[in-house]
Motif scaffolding. Structure first.
Motif, PDB file in Angstrom:
ATOM      1  N   ARG A 283       0.821  -1.210   0.000  1.00 48.34           N
ATOM      2  CA  ARG A 283       0.000   0.000   0.000  1.00 48.34           C
ATOM      3  C   ARG A 283       0.850   1.252   0.000  1.00 48.34           C
ATOM      4  NH1 ARG A 283      -2.840   3.396   4.008  1.00 48.34           N
ATOM      5  NH2 ARG A 283      -1.671   2.385   5.672  1.00 48.34           N
ATOM      6  N   GLY A 284       1.948   1.211   0.747  1.00 53.48           N
ATOM      7  CA  GLY A 284       2.818   2.373   0.791  1.00 53.48           C
ATOM      8  C   GLY A 284       2.069   3.614   1.214  1.00 53.48           C
ATOM      9  N   SER A 285       2.179   4.673   0.407  1.00 52.33           N
ATOM     10  CA  SER A 285       1.489   5.930   0.686  1.00 52.33           C
ATOM     11  C   SER A 285       0.425   6.233  -0.362  1.00 52.33           C
ATOM     12  CB  SER A 285       2.504   7.082   0.744  1.00 52.33           C
ATOM     13  OG  SER A 285       3.189   7.200  -0.503  1.00 52.33           O
TER      14      SER A 285
ATOM     15  N   GLU B 198      -7.349   3.581   1.618  1.00 53.03           N
ATOM     16  CA  GLU B 198      -7.532   4.127   2.964  1.00 53.03           C
ATOM     17  C   GLU B 198      -6.750   3.352   4.011  1.00 53.03           C
ATOM     18  OE1 GLU B 198     -11.192   4.820   6.156  1.00 53.03           O
ATOM     19  OE2 GLU B 198     -11.615   4.604   4.010  1.00 53.03           O
ATOM     20  N   SER B 199      -6.740   2.041   3.893  1.00 58.97           N
ATOM     21  CA  SER B 199      -6.018   1.200   4.845  1.00 58.97           C
ATOM     22  C   SER B 199      -5.758  -0.143   4.192  1.00 58.97           C
ATOM     23  CB  SER B 199      -6.827   1.003   6.131  1.00 58.97           C
ATOM     24  OG  SER B 199      -7.998   0.243   5.868  1.00 58.97           O
TER      25      SER B 199
ATOM     26  N   PRO C 102       0.006   5.611  -7.717  1.00 60.81           N
ATOM     27  CA  PRO C 102       1.021   6.500  -7.164  1.00 60.81           C
ATOM     28  C   PRO C 102       1.151   6.320  -5.650  1.00 60.81           C
ATOM     29  CG  PRO C 102      -0.401   7.674  -8.694  1.00 60.81           C
ATOM     30  CD  PRO C 102      -1.020   6.326  -8.488  1.00 60.81           C
ATOM     31  N   GLY C 103       2.364   6.143  -5.189  1.00 57.74           N
ATOM     32  CA  GLY C 103       2.605   5.929  -3.766  1.00 57.74           C
ATOM     33  C   GLY C 103       2.708   4.473  -3.371  1.00 57.74           C
ATOM     34  N   SER C 104       2.205   3.554  -4.213  1.00 57.82           N
ATOM     35  CA  SER C 104       2.335   2.124  -3.915  1.00 57.82           C
ATOM     36  C   SER C 104       3.797   1.716  -3.970  1.00 57.82           C
ATOM     37  CB  SER C 104       1.542   1.291  -4.927  1.00 57.82           C
ATOM     38  OG  SER C 104       0.165   1.573  -4.856  1.00 57.82           O
ATOM     39  N   ARG C 105       4.137   0.712  -3.196  1.00 59.67           N
ATOM     40  CA  ARG C 105       5.488   0.167  -3.288  1.00 59.67           C
ATOM     41  C   ARG C 105       5.531  -0.834  -4.430  1.00 59.67           C
ATOM     42  NH1 ARG C 105       5.458   0.460   2.639  1.00 59.67           N
ATOM     43  NH2 ARG C 105       7.108   1.908   3.280  1.00 59.67           N
ATOM     44  N   ILE C 106       6.421  -0.604  -5.361  1.00 63.37           N
ATOM     45  CA  ILE C 106       6.568  -1.464  -6.526  1.00 63.37           C
ATOM     46  C   ILE C 106       7.756  -2.388  -6.315  1.00 63.37           C
ATOM     47  CG2 ILE C 106       6.838  -1.537  -9.027  1.00 63.37           C
ATOM     48  CD1 ILE C 106       4.255  -0.175  -7.972  1.00 63.37           C
ATOM     49  N   LEU C 107       7.514  -3.673  -6.492  1.00 62.55           N
ATOM     50  CA  LEU C 107       8.552  -4.680  -6.291  1.00 62.55           C
ATOM     51  C   LEU C 107       9.368  -4.890  -7.555  1.00 62.55           C
ATOM     52  CD1 LEU C 107       6.355  -7.369  -4.488  1.00 62.55           C
ATOM     53  CD2 LEU C 107       7.827  -5.657  -3.398  1.00 62.55           C
ATOM     54  N   ARG C 108      10.618  -5.263  -7.377  1.00 61.51           N
ATOM     55  CA  ARG C 108      11.462  -5.759  -8.460  1.00 61.51           C
ATOM     56  C   ARG C 108      11.776  -7.227  -8.192  1.00 61.51           C
ATOM     57  NH1 ARG C 108      11.809  -2.927 -12.939  1.00 61.51           N
ATOM     58  NH2 ARG C 108      13.644  -4.192 -13.325  1.00 61.51           N
ATOM     59  N   VAL C 109      12.105  -7.956  -9.238  1.00 62.50           N
ATOM     60  CA  VAL C 109      12.442  -9.368  -9.052  1.00 62.50           C
ATOM     61  C   VAL C 109      13.680  -9.504  -8.181  1.00 62.50           C
ATOM     62  CG1 VAL C 109      13.228 -11.469 -10.223  1.00 62.50           C
ATOM     63  CG2 VAL C 109      11.353 -10.126 -11.196  1.00 62.50           C
ATOM     64  N   ALA C 110      14.696  -8.717  -8.478  1.00 64.03           N
ATOM     65  CA  ALA C 110      15.966  -8.805  -7.759  1.00 64.03           C
ATOM     66  C   ALA C 110      16.180  -7.525  -6.965  1.00 64.03           C
ATOM     67  CB  ALA C 110      17.119  -9.031  -8.733  1.00 64.03           C
ATOM     68  N   GLU C 111      15.812  -7.548  -5.708  1.00 62.73           N
ATOM     69  CA  GLU C 111      16.012  -6.404  -4.832  1.00 62.73           C
ATOM     70  C   GLU C 111      15.874  -6.875  -3.385  1.00 62.73           C
ATOM     71  OE1 GLU C 111      12.942  -3.466  -5.133  1.00 62.73           O
ATOM     72  OE2 GLU C 111      11.403  -4.793  -4.323  1.00 62.73           O
ATOM     73  N   PRO C 112      16.494  -6.175  -2.467  1.00 63.31           N
ATOM     74  CA  PRO C 112      16.225  -6.462  -1.051  1.00 63.31           C
ATOM     75  C   PRO C 112      14.973  -5.707  -0.611  1.00 63.31           C
ATOM     76  CG  PRO C 112      17.955  -4.815  -1.253  1.00 63.31           C
ATOM     77  CD  PRO C 112      17.592  -5.221  -2.649  1.00 63.31           C
ATOM     78  N   ASN C 113      14.082  -6.390   0.055  1.00 64.68           N
ATOM     79  CA  ASN C 113      12.920  -5.721   0.635  1.00 64.68           C
ATOM     80  C   ASN C 113      12.397  -6.591   1.783  1.00 64.68           C
ATOM     81  OD1 ASN C 113      10.663  -7.515  -0.251  1.00 64.68           O
ATOM     82  ND2 ASN C 113      11.234  -6.813  -2.302  1.00 64.68           N
TER      83      ASN C 113
END
Length: 321
Positions: free
Chosen positions: A72-74, A79-80, A92-103
């Motif tokens: 959800r990010g910002s 709403e929640s 806009p504001g969502s967290r977008i994932l990558r295949v190769a990344e630390p998260n």
């Protein structure tokens, strides 16, 4: 690129999904991310996990709230996290994932097996019997894929549930290419026909992979039944038999003909054009369906407003290059 493995139960789709992931991982393991979204959770074992170890893997379905909160990010349209559905698309504001990344999600839910990073939906537990639908668990995979901006040379591979059960959610539209594993039998071909009958209405690309092929007669049967959809085929394999008996050989010891089939599958996926607009349009379509069917009533709000018009993952992909 995103790929799915589907087919009749027992056709060997999980075995081929594991082989394919191991084949891809030879060149760049961090850029391969596998998901077990089958009601029968066998992909970890097919990748070399001990059965007891596989049973203890963290399940995406058990961490849906954390997944929603992170993704959800910002995003101001959401709403929640509690109002997010499995189909909620990014904006806009969502967290977008990558295949190769630390998260945090990968750190909590992804584990390596056989050189392949794997996340599992989780098994259908005793507490779910009679009160839950397995597709509510698979929803975690759909939500992650909706927020995954994969690029060329990156692979997200999903082992789907058997038969036409895949169509119980919009997950079947989340892929650049769907590999349909088909034995040279009437029953297996029947599943192929049922699947493509649904899939083609949604522009889903399907490539048939023949499996358990013994001879030219098997190939001829498949060609007659599926035509140009037949991409390649895999023959009976002592390598696979050893794997099924618990002996995991290096993937470069796979029979040459079967290795060529995996290479053809990789080439077919790499040739697919990435249509982010269609991807976003179908995500919005299935989210709207779910919101109107049950989501709005549960949330007491109009969840179709979570859709950001014109938003696609293409900019996120380009920015990461």
């Amino acid at each position: 690129m995103k790929a799915a493995f589907v087919g009749k139960g027992g056709s060997g789709k999980t075995t081929l999904a594991a082989l394919y992931c191991r084949f891809l991982a030879v060149q760049d393991a961090p850029r391969v991310l596998a998901f077990d979204a089958d009601i029968n959770q066998h992909l970890a074992v097919a990748l070399g996990a001990d059965p007891e170890e596989a049973a203890l893997l963290p399940a995406l379905g058990d961490h849906l709230d954390e997944i929603k909160e992170y993704l959800r990010g910002s995003n101001p349209r959401i709403e929640s996290a509690s109002t997010m559905l499995k189909t909620t698309p990014p904006g806009p504001g969502s967290r977008i994932l990558r295949v190769a990344e630390p998260n945090p999600l990968y750190e909590q839910l992804v584990r390596p097996f056989g050189g392949v990073r794997l996340a599992v939906t989780g098994p259908f537990a005793a507490d779910d019997l009679g009160v839950a639908c397995y597709h509510s668990k698979v929803g975690a995979v759909e939500l992650v894929l909706n927020h995954l901006a994969d690029g060329p040379g990156e692979y997200a591979v999903v082992d789907m549930t058997a038969g036409a059960d895949s169509f119980a959610s919009g997950l079947f539209t989340r892929f650049d290419l769907t590999f349909l594993v088909c034995e040279p039998t009437v029953r297996s071909v029947g599943v192929y026909r049922q699947y493509v009958g649904y899939a083609r209405d949604h522009g889903v690309r399907v490539a048939v992979i023949g499996n358990k092929v013994d001879d030219d007669a098997d190939v001829a049967f498949l060609r007659e039944q599926v035509g140009d959809d037949l991409l390649c085929w895999v023959g009976r394999s002592s390598f696979v038999k050893a794997t099924e008996r618990g002996t995991f050989l290096p993937i470069d010891e796979l029979e040459p003909g079967n290795a060529l089939a995996l290479a053809a599958m990789r080439s077919a996926l790499d040739r697919c054009s990435k249509d982010w607009e269609r991807y976003a349009r179908q995500a919005a379509e299935f989210h709207t369906r779910n919101a109107l069917a049950w989501g709005n009533a549960r949330a007491g709000a109009d969840l179709t407003t979570q859709i950001e018009p014109g938003f696609t993952l293409a900019p996120a992909t380009a920015a990461a290059r």
